[in-house]
Design a protein around this motif. Structure first.
Motif, PDB file in Angstrom:
ATOM      1  N   VAL A 358     -25.034  16.288  17.059  1.00 43.95           N
ATOM      2  CA  VAL A 358     -24.531  14.922  16.884  1.00 43.95           C
ATOM      3  C   VAL A 358     -23.954  14.800  15.485  1.00 43.95           C
ATOM      4  N   ALA A 359     -22.774  14.190  15.362  1.00 45.68           N
ATOM      5  CA  ALA A 359     -22.159  13.972  14.050  1.00 45.68           C
ATOM      6  C   ALA A 359     -21.628  12.548  13.957  1.00 45.68           C
ATOM      7  N   LEU A 360     -21.963  11.872  12.861  1.00 45.17           N
ATOM      8  CA  LEU A 360     -21.447  10.527  12.624  1.00 45.17           C
ATOM      9  C   LEU A 360     -20.106  10.614  11.898  1.00 45.17           C
ATOM     10  N   SER A 361     -19.183   9.733  12.270  1.00 50.42           N
ATOM     11  CA  SER A 361     -17.854   9.723  11.662  1.00 50.42           C
ATOM     12  C   SER A 361     -17.576   8.352  11.055  1.00 50.42           C
ATOM     13  N   GLY A 362     -16.498   8.259  10.298  1.00 49.23           N
ATOM     14  CA  GLY A 362     -16.111   6.990   9.683  1.00 49.23           C
ATOM     15  C   GLY A 362     -15.024   6.260  10.435  1.00 49.23           C
ATOM     16  N   ASP A 363     -14.747   6.644  11.662  1.00 48.86           N
ATOM     17  CA  ASP A 363     -13.655   6.029  12.421  1.00 48.86           C
ATOM     18  C   ASP A 363     -13.929   4.548  12.677  1.00 48.86           C
ATOM     19  N   GLY A 364     -12.877   3.753  12.665  1.00 46.63           N
ATOM     20  CA  GLY A 364     -12.960   2.345  13.021  1.00 46.63           C
ATOM     21  C   GLY A 364     -12.778   1.381  11.871  1.00 46.63           C
ATOM     22  N   ALA A 365     -13.044   1.817  10.646  1.00 45.52           N
ATOM     23  CA  ALA A 365     -12.969   0.885   9.516  1.00 45.52           C
ATOM     24  C   ALA A 365     -11.541   0.419   9.248  1.00 45.52           C
ATOM     25  N   ASP A 366     -10.556   1.294   9.434  1.00 40.31           N
ATOM     26  CA  ASP A 366      -9.169   0.899   9.170  1.00 40.31           C
ATOM     27  C   ASP A 366      -8.736  -0.223  10.101  1.00 40.31           C
ATOM     28  N   GLU A 367      -9.115  -0.137  11.373  1.00 38.81           N
ATOM     29  CA  GLU A 367      -8.762  -1.179  12.324  1.00 38.81           C
ATOM     30  C   GLU A 367      -9.561  -2.454  12.064  1.00 38.81           C
ATOM     31  N   ALA A 368     -10.842  -2.314  11.698  1.00 36.49           N
ATOM     32  CA  ALA A 368     -11.699  -3.485  11.508  1.00 36.49           C
ATOM     33  C   ALA A 368     -11.384  -4.237  10.225  1.00 36.49           C
ATOM     34  N   PHE A 369     -11.132  -3.500   9.140  1.00 31.05           N
ATOM     35  CA  PHE A 369     -11.009  -4.124   7.826  1.00 31.05           C
ATOM     36  C   PHE A 369      -9.599  -4.049   7.241  1.00 31.05           C
ATOM     37  N   ALA A 370      -8.608  -3.713   8.075  1.00 28.84           N
ATOM     38  CA  ALA A 370      -7.191  -3.693   7.654  1.00 28.84           C
ATOM     39  C   ALA A 370      -6.936  -2.625   6.604  1.00 28.84           C
ATOM     40  N   GLY A 371      -7.240  -1.382   6.940  1.00 32.19           N
ATOM     41  CA  GLY A 371      -7.088  -0.297   5.986  1.00 32.19           C
ATOM     42  C   GLY A 371      -5.756   0.429   6.017  1.00 32.19           C
ATOM     43  N   TYR A 372      -4.994   0.279   7.080  1.00 28.14           N
ATOM     44  CA  TYR A 372      -3.733   1.014   7.177  1.00 28.14           C
ATOM     45  C   TYR A 372      -2.657   0.395   6.277  1.00 28.14           C
ATOM     46  N   ARG A 373      -1.805   1.245   5.702  1.00 29.89           N
ATOM     47  CA  ARG A 373      -0.723   0.742   4.854  1.00 29.89           C
ATOM     48  C   ARG A 373       0.213  -0.185   5.616  1.00 29.89           C
ATOM     49  N   ARG A 374       0.354   0.055   6.910  1.00 29.96           N
ATOM     50  CA  ARG A 374       1.297  -0.761   7.675  1.00 29.96           C
ATOM     51  C   ARG A 374       0.898  -2.233   7.688  1.00 29.96           C
ATOM     52  N   TYR A 375      -0.388  -2.540   7.510  1.00 34.85           N
ATOM     53  CA  TYR A 375      -0.794  -3.943   7.443  1.00 34.85           C
ATOM     54  C   TYR A 375      -0.225  -4.612   6.195  1.00 34.85           C
ATOM     55  N   LYS A 376      -0.207  -3.879   5.095  1.00 35.58           N
ATOM     56  CA  LYS A 376       0.348  -4.420   3.854  1.00 35.58           C
ATOM     57  C   LYS A 376       1.831  -4.723   4.022  1.00 35.58           C
ATOM     58  N   PHE A 377       2.565  -3.773   4.627  1.00 34.58           N
ATOM     59  CA  PHE A 377       3.996  -3.996   4.828  1.00 34.58           C
ATOM     60  C   PHE A 377       4.255  -5.127   5.810  1.00 34.58           C
ATOM     61  N   GLN A 378       3.426  -5.193   6.866  1.00 36.50           N
ATOM     62  CA  GLN A 378       3.590  -6.267   7.839  1.00 36.50           C
ATOM     63  C   GLN A 378       3.386  -7.626   7.180  1.00 36.50           C
TER      64      GLN A 378
END
Length: 626
Positions: A358-378
């Protein structure tokens, strides 16, 4: 983590071939190497491949309790809590795992049981008394479930498409609209499939099949809501966020087998590791992969976090020209998948599986907390659009965009043509194009006239536009994030993690996708998600006590794969050969593909991602249809 499959006759309860149902599960043996099971009754057959995580020695599947039988893929993280509630209601348990909880929960609450579950899951539960089959999928679509109506009237289902392909009655024919979707987005969305007739049960939906009735539409049982706004000071919301993250991580550390974490050195995986270390008596097992190319390598940051929290850390350098892995990934994904970071994700899963299950990952934070650069441009583009009346802004920016020279080679601030054309569109249309890979104009150029006509106006971007228009949201950022959760998260990110981890029999868990944490994030004021051009603002502020500033505030890298360089070097000949592929020439124009490859190789244009799409599509078509 497991693989499930089955057949159900909603009409006449015809006999079900036991060997056929087991073969469907065995086609997914990589999802469950620890055991196999099959159960049949008149009109129904369920099968299972098990990767033992909880109650390793017990909980065989399919599991029965009286008239109820279930086959289940996933983890119910709060199963002990739900088990306690059911025990208080008189339920008697004979196992220690979470599978039996589903049986008693159905008996107690029926479909509303889903609202009480916190986990990642896809399962099929047969109720002989009610003469029905209940299919359900978790809130965010972490675990997949495909289904299809066959020629004999039965419904077949499986975790992966390859499970359905093992059924001899499945008629294999490509769906052109799904190919258009793939060319536009880089993945086949969850609301379609490249094999015509096959469907995916959407995230947060269930399907109740009742004997003697027709096949209904899936019903939604949960949704993200961006219309609410949390109140409180920054300090209070920061404290609440840390506590919710801490609870989500600890809940996902329950395991009867070795457990570890992916550690890229980015904010999200580093935050998860920090909270795991806080909760663990032993050193957390972490792993990362690196590249020889300095611009792609994040090992120094991962090493810093590993040293800070004294983790049992392992790393491996992989070659940037790891494209030989493509055939293995084609088999793992079944459908075409053009996110080239899947190569790196597979390698880190492979490394983790050497020591943990079993391995824990950090996936999901960009969608939840607006982490992608495209949100800034939008957000910036929406402010500019608001300065002029809609009709005037479309005319002004459209004219400027058409006149401005195209400069894909230039730094982003100098690529004004793309920005001006985006400003000429409404926000939803512009955002839909920004998340895509190959533009509508280039797709029309690549498709033959006959194929384009056959599509009848279907466009990959339209689902994004419709989702943003109807989103439960108050702000443009809300709408963009909501659309990404509905499409990008399930279709790309979670599909990538599921298929690559399951290919090596590893269970991946995403604590930052805990639904309570996601609901909290959706309620945060926009300024606490995106502030001063900084995404994940509140999350980063909350993590300052755990992580150094050069981790929190450095530019986002992610898994970068140099596909553009490949098509000007080692893969240049393969790119040119795509123009002669009979599989592609069913719908695409050979000379157009040839020019695309030649222009890219010569440096006249940047088409690396589109060429990668064409290559993965060609391999997938060969895999699926021969």
């Amino acid at each position: 983590m497991c693989g499930i499959a089955g057949v159900y006759h909603p009409g006449t309860p015809k006999p079900v071939d036991r060997a056929r149902v087991l073969a469907m599960a065995d086609a997914q043996a990589h999802r469950g190497p620890d055991g196999a099971g099959v159960w049949t009754a008149p009109g129904v057959g369920l099968s299972h491949r098990r990767l033992a995580i909880i109650d390793v020695a017990g909980s065989p599947q399919p599991m029965q309790d009286g008239d109820l039988t279930v086959t289940y893929n996933g983890e119910i993280y709060n199963f002990a809590e739900v088990r306690g509630q059911l025990h208080a209601m008189g339920a008697k348990f004979v196992t220690e795992g979470d599978t039996e909880v589903l049986l008693h929960a159905w008996r107690a609450w029926g479909p509303s049981m889903l609202e009480r579950l916190n986990g990642m899951f896809a399962f099929a539960l047969h109720d002989a008394g009610r003469q029905c089959l209940f299919l359900a999928r978790d809130r965010l679509g972490v675990k997949p479930l495909h289904y299809v109506e066959l020629s004999d009237g039965s419904i077949a289902f499986a975790s992966e498409l390859k499970g359905l392909l093992a059924h001899p009655l499945l008629r294999r024919a490509p769906d052109l609209s799904a190919i258009e979707d793939f060319m536009g987005l880089g993945y086949v969305p969850d609301d379609t499939c490249v094999v015509a007739g096959v469907k995916k049960l959407p995230a947060a939906h269930f399907l109740l099949l009742e004997r003697g009735r027709g096949i209904p539409h899936p019903q939604r049982w949960w949704d993200m809501d961006f219309t609410r706004r949390a109140s409180g000071s920054v300090k209070d919301l920061e404290a609440e966020l840390v506590e919710r993250m801490r609870a989500a991580v600890r809940l996902r550390m329950v395991s009867d087998v070795p457990l570890g974490a992916f550690l890229s050195g980015g904010v999200d995986s580093s935050a998860v590791v920090a909270l795991m270390a806080e909760a663990s008596k032993d050193a957390v097992k972490t792993c990362t992969i690196g590249f020889r190319e300095t611009g792609h390598d994040e090992r120094a940051y991962a090493d810093a976090i590993a040293a800070r929290y004294h983790t049992d850390h392992r790393e491996r350098v992989v070659a940037a020209d790891d494209f030989a892995l493509l055939d293995r990934l084609t088999t793992a994904f079944d459908e075409p998948f053009a996110d080239a970071s899947a190569l790196a994700t597979y390698r880190v899963c492979e490394l983790a599986r050497e020591q943990v299950t079993v391995a824990l990952s950090g996936d999901g934070a960009d969608e939840a907390f607006a982490g992608y650069r495209r949100y800034k441009f939008q957000a910036a583009e929406e402010r500019v659009r608001g300065m002029l009346p809609r009709g005037l802004s479309s005319t002004v920016f459209g004219t400027l965009g058409r006149l401005y020279p195209k400069a894909d080679w230039a730094p982003r601030p100098l690529r004004a043509k793309t920005t001006l054309l985006a400003l000429a569109d409404d926000g939803a249309t512009a955002y839909a194009r920004s998340v895509g890979v190959t533009t509508p104009a280039l797709r029309q150029h690549l498709f033959t006239a006959a194929a384009w006509s056959q599509l009848g106006g279907h466009r990959a971007e339209d689902r994004y536009i419709a989702t943003m228009r109807d989103a439960p949201a108050r702000d443009a950022l809300d709408r963009a994030q909501y659309a990404d959760v509905q499409h990008w998260l399930t279709g790309d990110i979670l599909t990538k993690v599921d298929r690559t981890s399951m290919a090596v029999s590893l269970e991946a868990r995403e604590p930052l996708l805990d639904y309570r944490l996601m609901e909290f994030a959706a309620s945060l004021p926009v300024s606490m998600r995106l502030r001063g051009g900084q995404g994940k603002w509140l999350m980063k502020k909350a993590m300052e006590r755990y992580l150094p500033r050069d981790i929190l505030y450095r530019p986002k890298m992610g898994f970068v794969t140099p596909i553009s360089a490949w098509f000007r070097g080692a893969l240049a000949d393969e790119a040119a050969a795509l123009a002669r592929s009979q599989r592609l020439l069913q719908w695409f124009d050979g000379p157009a593909i040839e020019k695309l490859a030649a222009d890219h190789k010569a440096g006249r244009a940047e088409h690396g991602r589109t060429l990668w799409q064409m290559m993965t599509l060609d391999r997938s078509l060969a895999h699926l249809f021969g």
